[in-house]
Design a protein around this motif. Structure first.
Motif, mmCIF file in Angstrom:
data_model
loop_
_atom_site.group_PDB
_atom_site.id
_atom_site.type_symbol
_atom_site.label_atom_id
_atom_site.label_comp_id
_atom_site.label_asym_id
_atom_site.label_seq_id
_atom_site.Cartn_x
_atom_site.Cartn_y
_atom_site.Cartn_z
ATOM 1 N N LEU A 115 163.793 -32.993 65.590
ATOM 2 C CA LEU A 115 164.886 -32.484 66.421
ATOM 3 C C LEU A 115 164.990 -33.245 67.735
ATOM 4 O O LEU A 115 166.091 -33.531 68.208
ATOM 5 N N LEU A 116 163.852 -33.594 68.322
ATOM 6 C CA LEU A 116 163.883 -34.381 69.553
ATOM 7 C C LEU A 116 164.434 -35.781 69.299
ATOM 8 O O LEU A 116 165.183 -36.324 70.121
ATOM 9 N N THR A 117 164.089 -36.356 68.155
ATOM 10 C CA THR A 117 164.627 -37.664 67.786
ATOM 11 C C THR A 117 166.144 -37.585 67.615
ATOM 12 O O THR A 117 166.881 -38.444 68.102
ATOM 13 N N LEU A 118 166.604 -36.542 66.933
ATOM 14 C CA LEU A 118 168.044 -36.355 66.752
ATOM 15 C C LEU A 118 168.755 -36.177 68.088
ATOM 16 O O LEU A 118 169.847 -36.720 68.298
ATOM 17 N N ALA A 119 168.154 -35.415 68.999
ATOM 18 C CA ALA A 119 168.759 -35.213 70.317
ATOM 19 C C ALA A 119 168.886 -36.533 71.060
ATOM 20 O O ALA A 119 169.930 -36.816 71.666
ATOM 21 N N THR A 120 167.852 -37.351 70.977
ATOM 22 C CA THR A 120 167.876 -38.658 71.642
ATOM 23 C C THR A 120 168.955 -39.554 71.033
ATOM 24 O O THR A 120 169.748 -40.176 71.753
ATOM 25 N N GLU A 121 168.986 -39.601 69.708
ATOM 26 C CA GLU A 121 169.983 -40.446 69.037
ATOM 27 C C GLU A 121 171.398 -39.964 69.330
ATOM 28 O O GLU A 121 172.308 -40.768 69.523
ATOM 29 N N TRP A 122 171.601 -38.652 69.364
ATOM 30 C CA TRP A 122 172.927 -38.106 69.630
ATOM 31 C C TRP A 122 173.357 -38.443 71.057
ATOM 32 O O TRP A 122 174.504 -38.820 71.291
#
Length: 75
Positions: free
Chosen positions: A60-67
Motif C-alpha cells: 500500500l505504501l508503494t502504491l501511494a508513492t507511485e500514485w
C-alpha cells in the motif's frame, strides 16, 4: 465482513496502509502473547499473519508513492 473502501489517490492508499498498520500491531501483540505462553501453533499462526500484514502495508505504501509520482507527472 465488508471491506472498507478508499478513494483511488495517494491519500486513500495511505489511509488503507494506516489501517493495515494498526492490524499489524494487533497481530504482533498476539504473537508476543503466544510466545510468552509457549504456544507453538499460535506463534506460527500469528507469525504468518504478521508477515501478511507487513507485506500489505509495504504494498500500500508503494502504491501511494507511485500514485503520488503519477499525479506529479500529470501536473
Amino acid at each position: 465482513m465488508f471491506a472498507n473502501t478508499y478513494e483511488l489517490s495517494a491519500a486513500g492508499f495511505l489511509a488503507a496502509a494506516a489501517q493495515e498498520s494498526r492490524k499489524l500491531g494487533g497481530h504482533m501483540r498476539l504473537l508476543r502473547i503466544a510466545q510468552a505462553k509457549g504456544n507453538r501453533s499460535g506463534v506460527a499462526f500469528c507469525a504468518k499473519r504478521v508477515q501478511e500484514s507487513a507485506e500489505r502495508v509495504e504494498s500500500l505504501l508503494t502504491l501511494a508513492t507511485e500514485w503520488a509520482e503519477m499525479d506529479e507527472t500529470r501536473a
